[in-house]
Structures are given as structure tokens and as C-alpha cells.
Design a protein around this motif. Structure first.
Motif, PDB file in Angstrom:
ATOM      1  N   GLY A  69       0.695  -1.202  -0.048  1.00 35.38           N
ATOM      2  CA  GLY A  69       0.163   0.102   0.041  1.00 35.38           C
ATOM      3  C   GLY A  69       0.948   1.171   0.013  1.00 35.38           C
ATOM      4  N   PHE A  70       1.995   1.200   0.725  1.00 35.36           N
ATOM      5  CA  PHE A  70       2.895   2.380   0.713  1.00 35.36           C
ATOM      6  C   PHE A  70       3.552   2.681  -0.683  1.00 35.36           C
ATOM      7  CE2 PHE A  70       3.700   1.501   5.401  1.00 35.36           C
ATOM      8  CZ  PHE A  70       2.812   2.288   5.771  1.00 35.36           C
ATOM      9  N   ARG A  74       2.886   5.923  -2.771  1.00 28.93           N
ATOM     10  CA  ARG A  74       4.079   6.737  -3.676  1.00 28.93           C
ATOM     11  C   ARG A  74       3.798   6.882  -4.966  1.00 28.93           C
ATOM     12  NH1 ARG A  74       7.686   3.771  -1.777  1.00 28.93           N
ATOM     13  NH2 ARG A  74       8.441   5.255  -0.049  1.00 28.93           N
ATOM     14  N   ALA A  75       3.381   6.027  -5.754  1.00 25.64           N
ATOM     15  CA  ALA A  75       2.940   6.027  -7.030  1.00 25.64           C
ATOM     16  C   ALA A  75       1.863   6.843  -7.357  1.00 25.64           C
ATOM     17  CB  ALA A  75       2.867   4.725  -7.594  1.00 25.64           C
ATOM     18  N   MET A  89      -5.492   5.423   4.559  1.00 28.50           N
ATOM     19  CA  MET A  89      -4.935   3.875   4.960  1.00 28.50           C
ATOM     20  C   MET A  89      -5.792   3.331   6.031  1.00 28.50           C
ATOM     21  SD  MET A  89      -2.404   4.560   3.126  1.00 28.50           S
ATOM     22  CE  MET A  89      -1.643   3.100   3.175  1.00 28.50           C
ATOM     23  N   LEU A  90      -6.503   2.160   5.404  1.00 26.10           N
ATOM     24  CA  LEU A  90      -7.356   1.324   6.193  1.00 26.10           C
ATOM     25  C   LEU A  90      -6.555   0.030   6.533  1.00 26.10           C
ATOM     26  CD1 LEU A  90     -10.035   0.917   7.604  1.00 26.10           C
ATOM     27  CD2 LEU A  90     -10.950  -0.039   5.363  1.00 26.10           C
ATOM     28  N   THR A  91      -6.249  -0.204   7.797  1.00 24.84           N
ATOM     29  CA  THR A  91      -5.164  -1.464   8.027  1.00 24.84           C
ATOM     30  C   THR A  91      -5.158  -1.850   9.296  1.00 24.84           C
ATOM     31  OG1 THR A  91      -2.657  -2.019   7.954  1.00 24.84           O
ATOM     32  CG2 THR A  91      -3.386   0.077   8.675  1.00 24.84           C
ATOM     33  N   THR A  92      -4.977  -2.872   9.716  1.00 25.56           N
ATOM     34  CA  THR A  92      -4.922  -3.479  10.872  1.00 25.56           C
ATOM     35  C   THR A  92      -3.615  -3.082  11.764  1.00 25.56           C
ATOM     36  OG1 THR A  92      -3.660  -5.624  10.386  1.00 25.56           O
ATOM     37  CG2 THR A  92      -6.097  -5.725  10.392  1.00 25.56           C
ATOM     38  N   SER A  93      -2.646  -2.614  11.018  1.00 29.90           N
ATOM     39  CA  SER A  93      -1.474  -2.128  11.851  1.00 29.90           C
ATOM     40  C   SER A  93      -1.518  -0.899  12.265  1.00 29.90           C
ATOM     41  CB  SER A  93      -0.259  -1.987  10.589  1.00 29.90           C
ATOM     42  OG  SER A  93       0.894  -1.409  11.448  1.00 29.90           O
ATOM     43  N   ASP A  98       4.411   2.557  10.602  1.00 29.22           N
ATOM     44  CA  ASP A  98       3.626   2.474   9.555  1.00 29.22           C
ATOM     45  C   ASP A  98       2.636   3.780   9.650  1.00 29.22           C
ATOM     46  OD1 ASP A  98       4.293   0.031   8.661  1.00 29.22           O
ATOM     47  OD2 ASP A  98       2.736  -1.108   9.515  1.00 29.22           O
ATOM     48  N   VAL A  99       2.105   4.307  10.705  1.00 28.25           N
ATOM     49  CA  VAL A  99       1.561   5.635  10.731  1.00 28.25           C
ATOM     50  C   VAL A  99       2.410   6.645  10.140  1.00 28.25           C
ATOM     51  CG1 VAL A  99       0.393   7.118  12.172  1.00 28.25           C
ATOM     52  CG2 VAL A  99       0.048   4.752  12.713  1.00 28.25           C
ATOM     53  N   GLN A 100       3.653   6.871  10.575  1.00 28.41           N
ATOM     54  CA  GLN A 100       4.482   7.945  10.283  1.00 28.41           C
ATOM     55  C   GLN A 100       4.699   7.808   8.738  1.00 28.41           C
ATOM     56  OE1 GLN A 100       8.425   7.921  12.179  1.00 28.41           O
ATOM     57  NE2 GLN A 100       9.125   9.630  10.849  1.00 28.41           N
ATOM     58  N   GLU A 101       5.227   6.424   8.281  1.00 29.85           N
ATOM     59  CA  GLU A 101       5.383   6.420   6.850  1.00 29.85           C
ATOM     60  C   GLU A 101       3.933   6.773   5.939  1.00 29.85           C
ATOM     61  OE1 GLU A 101       7.407   4.860   3.380  1.00 29.85           O
ATOM     62  OE2 GLU A 101       7.921   5.370   5.398  1.00 29.85           O
ATOM     63  N   ALA A 102       2.898   6.346   6.380  1.00 28.33           N
ATOM     64  CA  ALA A 102       1.707   6.997   5.556  1.00 28.33           C
ATOM     65  C   ALA A 102       1.429   8.450   5.489  1.00 28.33           C
ATOM     66  CB  ALA A 102       0.388   6.395   6.389  1.00 28.33           C
TER      67      ALA A 102
END
Length: 142
Positions: A69-70, A74-75, A89-93, A98-102
Motif C-alpha cells: 500500500g505504501f 507513493r506512485a 490508509m485502512l489497515t490492522t497495523s 506505519d503511521v509515520q510512513e503513511a
């Protein structure tokens, strides 16, 4: 009010089934399109690159095989014809990295999928209400 067009990208067929069930409660307000991989979603978006056919918002899972998804986020943000589309972002993480990367990649929001069906329904209800009120009010007519 016009329909909110949502693209859901998730590789898990069970999660897609569950999301379809929840979004069916909003079928008069939401047009839901699903893709089971990031490359399929990117292909779909590029084929529908005219504003009249693009989604109003993308719901994107992080952990998918092949292209994550990341990588899709980016694309999208690197593509001038798609970069304006909000991505949630809709995720279980709930991992802080992951939050920062999003957000570093310019996601509009980060939602942790609830494992409880009723709570997930409430998340989707809030998502639909938010995006109808805040996105569609200023979005071009189709």
C-alpha cells in the motif's frame, strides 16, 4: 446529493467481503469499486484518469503482496493526474512506523480496522459522513 465514489484496495477477499457488506448500508450514497492488488488499482486509476471517472477517495490497505500500500501511495502521489485523490490508509497495523510512513507519503488519514463488526460499521459510517460533507461539497459535478 451525488454519490461518493470510493476505491477500496485490499488483497484479503474476506476483508473486501466485509467492507462490501458494510458499504451496502450506504449504497444510495456510495459507489464502491474494489481492487485486490496495488497494481490492479494503479491500472484502474490510470485507465480512468479523467476526473469524471476517478474516485473521490481511496481506501488503501498497507500489507499486500508484490506492491505494498505504501508503494501504491507513493506512485499515486508521484503521478500528476492522480496525486490530488485523497488516500485513507485502512489497515490492522497500529505500528507507529506505519503511521509515520503513511503521513510522510501524504496519506490523508490513517484508520485502524476494527476487528469488531459493529465497530467497523461505525468506522465506515463516520468515513462516509466525513467524506460526503467535506469532499463532495467542493468537488466538481459529474
Amino acid at each position: 446529493m451525488k454519490q461518493l465514489r470510493v476505491l477500496l484496495v485490499d488483497d484479503n477477499p474476506e476483508d473486501i467481503f466485509l467492507a462490501r457488506e458494510v458499504f451496502q448500508e450506504h449504497e444510495a450514497q456510495v459507489d464502491l469499486v474494489t481492487c485486490q492488488s496495488a497494481p490492479d488499482a494503479l491500472d484502474y486509476l490510470r485507465r480512468h484518469a479523467e476526473v469524471a471517472y476517478l474516485p473521490d477517495v481511496v481506501l488503501l490497505d498497507i500489507n499486500m503482496p508484490g506492491m505494498s500500500g505504501f508503494e501504491l501511495l507513493r506512485a499515486l502521489k508521484d503521478d500528476r493526474s492522480l496525486s490530488h485523490i485523497p488516500v485513507v490508509m485502512l489497515t490492522t497495523s497500529g505500528h507507529p512506523k506505519d503511521v509515520q510512513e503513511a503521513y510522510t507519503l501524504h496519506a490523508s488519514s490513517y484508520l485502524m480496522k476494527s476487528e469488531n463488526f459493529q465497530a467497523f460499521m461505525e468506522q465506515i459510517d463516520a468515513f462516509v459522513t466525513y467524506w460526503q460533507r467535506n469532499r463532495l461539497r467542493h468537488w466538481p459535478q459529474r
